[in-house]
Motif scaffolding. Sequence first.
Motif, short mmCIF file in Angstrom:
data_model
loop_
_atom_site.label_atom_id
_atom_site.label_comp_id
_atom_site.label_asym_id
_atom_site.label_seq_id
_atom_site.Cartn_x
_atom_site.Cartn_y
_atom_site.Cartn_z
N HIS A 27 0.86 -1.18 0.00
CA HIS A 27 0.00 0.00 0.00
C HIS A 27 0.90 1.23 0.00
CE1 HIS A 27 -2.41 3.29 1.66
NE2 HIS A 27 -3.46 2.65 1.18
N VAL A 28 0.73 2.08 -1.00
CA VAL A 28 1.62 3.23 -1.18
C VAL A 28 0.82 4.53 -1.09
CG1 VAL A 28 3.27 4.37 -2.69
CG2 VAL A 28 3.10 1.87 -2.69
N THR A 29 1.28 5.42 -0.23
CA THR A 29 0.76 6.78 -0.18
C THR A 29 1.81 7.70 -0.78
OG1 THR A 29 -0.52 6.32 1.83
CG2 THR A 29 -0.10 8.63 1.30
N ALA A 30 1.46 8.35 -1.88
CA ALA A 30 2.39 9.23 -2.58
C ALA A 30 2.07 10.68 -2.25
CB ALA A 30 2.30 9.00 -4.08
N VAL A 31 3.02 11.38 -1.65
CA VAL A 31 2.84 12.79 -1.34
C VAL A 31 3.41 13.61 -2.50
CG1 VAL A 31 3.40 14.66 0.26
CG2 VAL A 31 2.96 12.35 1.14
N VAL A 32 2.55 14.38 -3.14
CA VAL A 32 2.95 15.15 -4.32
C VAL A 32 2.40 16.56 -4.22
CG1 VAL A 32 2.98 13.07 -5.77
CG2 VAL A 32 0.90 14.45 -5.62
N ARG A 33 2.99 17.46 -5.00
CA ARG A 33 2.45 18.82 -5.09
C ARG A 33 1.44 18.94 -6.22
NH1 ARG A 33 7.87 22.29 -5.21
NH2 ARG A 33 8.46 20.51 -6.49
N ASP A 34 1.57 18.07 -7.23
CA ASP A 34 0.67 18.11 -8.39
C ASP A 34 0.23 16.69 -8.69
OD1 ASP A 34 -0.68 18.43 -10.76
OD2 ASP A 34 0.97 19.39 -11.84
N ALA A 35 -1.02 16.37 -8.40
CA ALA A 35 -1.52 15.01 -8.58
C ALA A 35 -1.50 14.58 -10.03
CB ALA A 35 -2.95 14.91 -8.03
N ALA A 36 -1.56 15.52 -10.96
CA ALA A 36 -1.59 15.18 -12.39
C ALA A 36 -0.28 14.56 -12.85
CB ALA A 36 -1.89 16.43 -13.22
N LYS A 37 0.79 14.76 -12.09
CA LYS A 37 2.09 14.23 -12.49
C LYS A 37 2.29 12.77 -12.10
CE LYS A 37 4.59 18.63 -12.54
NZ LYS A 37 5.74 19.39 -11.99
N LEU A 38 1.38 12.23 -11.32
CA LEU A 38 1.49 10.84 -10.90
C LEU A 38 0.38 10.03 -11.54
CD1 LEU A 38 3.17 8.99 -8.95
CD2 LEU A 38 1.26 9.22 -7.36
#
Length: 202
Positions: A26-37
Amino acid sequence: MRITVLGATGGVGGEVVKQALERGWHVTAVVRDAAKLTLPAEVVVAGLHEHEKLAAAVEGRDAVLSAVGSRDRGPTTVCVDGARAALAAGAKRLLVVSASGMHTEGDGFFARKLVKPLLNTFLKHGWADMLAMEAVVTASDVDWTVVRPPMLLNGPRTGKVASRLDGNVRTFTIRRADVAAYLLDAVADPTLIRAKVSIAHG
């Protein structure tokens, strides 16, 4: 395994997310722009100073992996900010990606006296940021691991990684995919708790 990844849209961070999902984690990805993931991870949109969002992203996770880094060569604090954010958010197991470049233990004469002083003229700001990050992490009371790769390359994972705890590996490159795999393997490796490990292509 449940992990949170900081810097999840970067070269190493993206590979960490991809390979962790392939392992069924289970992976939680912390990003500034969700569109890039584009990977099917749980996404939290947050900056490194948004404490409440980060705390929620870290709570209940087995580990936090920080692969944040600057995309330019100017003064930066992004790496140390990422480490401080992870610690403030409550990380208990923290793995951070640093670099072997600003360290000379184990290096040969050519690398120590010629190559690295030259590289320092171009990379001194990023290296200073990573050194500050290492100081913050190693002074903490969490189960930390500092991973120090050399020059990062693209390409598929080779599975050939050499590592040393007492100095740098005398190889000058490693693929981002291999760094990611090493980080994931290190999450549950008790021999790497509170360890600074240099890795390179083996």
